[in-house]
Design a protein around this motif. Sequence first.
Motif, short mmCIF file in Angstrom:
data_model
loop_
_atom_site.label_atom_id
_atom_site.label_comp_id
_atom_site.label_asym_id
_atom_site.label_seq_id
_atom_site.Cartn_x
_atom_site.Cartn_y
_atom_site.Cartn_z
N TRP A 166 0.78 -1.30 -0.19
CA TRP A 166 -0.08 0.16 0.00
C TRP A 166 0.75 1.14 -0.07
O TRP A 166 0.53 2.24 -0.87
N GLN A 167 2.06 1.40 0.74
CA GLN A 167 2.77 2.64 0.76
C GLN A 167 3.63 2.57 -0.46
O GLN A 167 3.96 3.70 -0.91
N LYS A 168 4.18 1.24 -0.76
CA LYS A 168 5.23 1.38 -2.01
C LYS A 168 4.30 1.97 -3.23
O LYS A 168 4.90 2.76 -3.91
N TYR A 169 2.92 1.72 -3.30
CA TYR A 169 2.37 2.34 -4.63
C TYR A 169 1.51 3.50 -4.09
O TYR A 169 0.68 3.95 -5.21
N ARG A 170 1.57 3.98 -2.82
CA ARG A 170 1.04 5.02 -2.66
C ARG A 170 -0.76 5.10 -2.97
O ARG A 170 -1.19 5.97 -3.53
N ASP A 172 2.37 -6.69 -8.10
CA ASP A 172 3.79 -6.01 -7.82
C ASP A 172 4.42 -6.58 -9.09
O ASP A 172 5.43 -5.90 -9.66
N LYS A 173 4.52 -7.83 -9.47
CA LYS A 173 5.28 -8.32 -10.50
C LYS A 173 4.82 -7.87 -11.75
O LYS A 173 5.71 -7.62 -12.70
N ILE A 174 3.54 -7.51 -11.88
CA ILE A 174 3.03 -7.09 -13.08
C ILE A 174 3.62 -5.88 -13.46
O ILE A 174 4.01 -5.25 -14.59
N VAL A 175 3.78 -4.84 -12.29
CA VAL A 175 4.13 -3.58 -12.35
C VAL A 175 5.60 -3.36 -12.91
O VAL A 175 5.97 -2.63 -13.64
N GLU A 230 2.26 2.33 -16.75
CA GLU A 230 0.84 2.86 -16.85
C GLU A 230 -0.08 2.01 -15.93
O GLU A 230 -0.96 2.28 -15.25
N PHE A 231 0.18 0.36 -15.72
CA PHE A 231 -0.66 -0.16 -14.87
C PHE A 231 -0.36 0.16 -13.27
O PHE A 231 -1.23 0.09 -12.85
N ALA A 232 0.84 0.85 -13.01
CA ALA A 232 1.03 1.20 -11.64
C ALA A 232 -0.21 2.52 -11.37
O ALA A 232 -0.46 2.52 -10.05
N LYS A 233 -0.43 3.07 -12.30
CA LYS A 233 -1.18 4.26 -12.33
C LYS A 233 -2.55 3.78 -11.76
O LYS A 233 -3.13 4.41 -10.96
N PHE A 234 -3.12 2.83 -12.28
CA PHE A 234 -4.42 2.02 -12.12
C PHE A 234 -4.48 1.50 -10.81
O PHE A 234 -5.51 1.36 -10.03
#
Length: 349
Positions: free
Chosen positions: A185-189, A254-257, A264-268
């Motif tokens: 949760w914190q890693k990806y804000r 996390d692996k997909i990111v 782009e995936f991380a944004k969603f």
Amino acid sequence: MIINDMIKYENQTIKWIATEFNNGNLYVDDSFQRRYVWLKKHQIRLIETILMGYVIPEIYIWKVGTNPDTGDTKFSIVDGQQRIGAIVSFLNGDFKLNKAYLSEKNADYSGKYFSELTPTEKENIWGYSLSLRKILQDVKREDIVNLFLRLNSTDKSLNPQELRNAEYDGLFIKNAMEIARFDFWQKYRVFSADALRRMGDVEFISSLLIFLRKGIESEITQSGINQMYDMYNDQYDEAEEDKTNVECILNQMDKIVTKDESGEFAKFVRKNTHLYTIFIAIYKILLKYKNMSGEQIKNIIEFYSKYENSYDKISMEYRELFQEGTRAKANRIRRVKILSDVIEGKIKI
């Protein structure tokens, strides 16, 4: 028992409050209290109120016992956590009296930390008298929680999840709070600072646990969450299984990111509504195939990399489903169906 008969009224100075708090004799019971919510502007306005000699609302504390080694009385803060926290933080030098938040912009204390105040201003703070309501030890915890809820039900200071945190102390909310500590949760804000203060992370994670227990058709309304807290308050045999499943799905995200060069995936992942859909779709894929294949990972990355600029029928429908109402059951089901089909290669964008 009439609780009002079990309450003693007295005044104590800020010196007493700060000393007892710093010594651990006056503490916050986070099993029913919310997380610290006040922003700096609220803290600063409180300190200014004290410096101006105005009255602040009374504080409720509950005697919970005596330290057998020191003889010090232990008190739990029932109502007044925000005020006490702000006072102690200022005394500890955690913030200064920012001019922008003061009503008296040109006051002598403007822009100063506690250590920079005049001796007279410091004395006024130490000696400021707070109205306390001390609740006797004989009062039961369930009555204390009811009192807390009653004190906070007359205004809008507590949101539904904060009220649940006060009302429930069972296995379901404890599991949600343990999952909220995952690094993901914190890693990806995923949650804003305000959402974290107001327990938005715990509420969202509760919706994921509801899916794992009751499926995608389950209600994730406020009343629906309350029902699950009731149902799994005392017995929740699947708690560890659910926690493991959440961790597994988050690890897959996390692996997909890491494989998504476009980013782009991380944004969603940072958007709760999208994250909820991605979570369920990946759960279904893992349930069916045990692991996501390289092709399936490629499919979901490609879908989100083109998401905002795709005008094919499926992409447009998917976007519209988010705009029409993210909590609507039919929309949730359709979103997950589309994304699952995309991952499995049944739909090509």
